[in-house]
Design an enzyme around this catalytic site. Structure first.
Site, short mmCIF file in Angstrom:
data_model
loop_
_atom_site.label_atom_id
_atom_site.label_comp_id
_atom_site.label_asym_id
_atom_site.label_seq_id
_atom_site.Cartn_x
_atom_site.Cartn_y
_atom_site.Cartn_z
N LYS A 102 -7.36 6.97 6.08
CA LYS A 102 -6.21 6.68 5.60
C LYS A 102 -6.07 7.52 4.59
O LYS A 102 -6.46 6.77 3.73
CB LYS A 102 -6.19 5.62 5.83
N HIS A 104 -3.02 6.22 3.22
CA HIS A 104 -1.55 4.85 2.05
C HIS A 104 -2.32 3.62 2.92
O HIS A 104 -3.46 3.25 3.20
CB HIS A 104 -0.19 4.90 3.18
#
Length: 216
Positions: A102, A104
């Site tokens: 991921k 963010h």
């Protein structure tokens, strides 16, 4: 046969996670049976399965202090197992990985408890080629954890390739130096089929498959 093995096989039949017929595997082999843990698709079915996992791990006497689920099928399996241990009075930390990091928010590939300094039990359905398991082992080690062992639902006990005499589960155990625990094996399935008239018609095909591809 130990109770958790027979109980697991019956649960798998009830959930249609274990089916008989002719199935083409990723390897190209035609198998007389097929196991799909994704068919444990209700709370009750997963709870029953998790109890079988816990019994198998306890019977093996494995020392661990975290439960890890490799994406994707390992995530609900590890979660269900952590809940089962909590029900039994042992509250274990739980972690799992994303397939892709991921970029963010909190970022990274890991979700859940910190792995550093902990002995992780990896929970999955089967070991086919071992690729996903090896990836999980690398993730755990990179995060400072120590792989304590692997528990799978079913060990097909068949050669991973024609040019080897070991199964995928054996290969991972030997290569990584950690135990691989199976709730049940093909040998257990054969014994189970021999004790139940409704499955007797499938036993010869299972025996022929083991004779051709088996490691035992």
């Amino acid at each position: 046969m130990s109770d958790h093995r027979a109980r697991f096989l019956q649960l798998a039949l009830n959930a249609e996670a274990l089916r008989f017929g002719e199935f083409t595997l990723k390897s190209g082999r035609t198998s007389p049976y097929f196991f799909n843990a994704g068919r444990f698709d209700s709370g009750a079915a997963l709870a029953g399965l998790a109890a079988c996992y816990a019994d198998a791990v306890e019977a093996a006497g494995l020392d661990f202090d975290l439960v890890f689920g490799p994406a994707y099928k390992g995530i609900p399996l590890a979660t269900a197992l952590a809940c089962e241990y909590a029900r039994r009075g042992r509250d274990l930390p739980l972690a799992f990985n994303r397939k892709e990091a991921k970029t963010h928010g909190e970022g990274g590939r890991l979700i859940g408890a910190k792995l550093a300094g902990r002995r992780a039990l990896i929970v999955d359905d089967v070991i086919t080629a071992g690729t996903a398991i090896r990836e999980a082992l690398a993730i755990i080690r990179d995060a400072g954890g120590v792989p304590a062992g692997i528990v799978i639902a079913l060990d097909r006990q068949e050669r991973v390739r024609e040019d080897t005499s070991v199964s995928a589960a054996q290969a991972v155990a030997d290569e990584q130096g950690i135990p691989v625990i199976a709730v049940a094996t093909l040998s257990d399935l054969l014994a189970f089929a021999g004790e139940r008239a409704a499955l007797a018609a499938h036993r010869d095909a299972l025996l022929a498959y083991r004779a051709r591809y088996g490691v035992v």
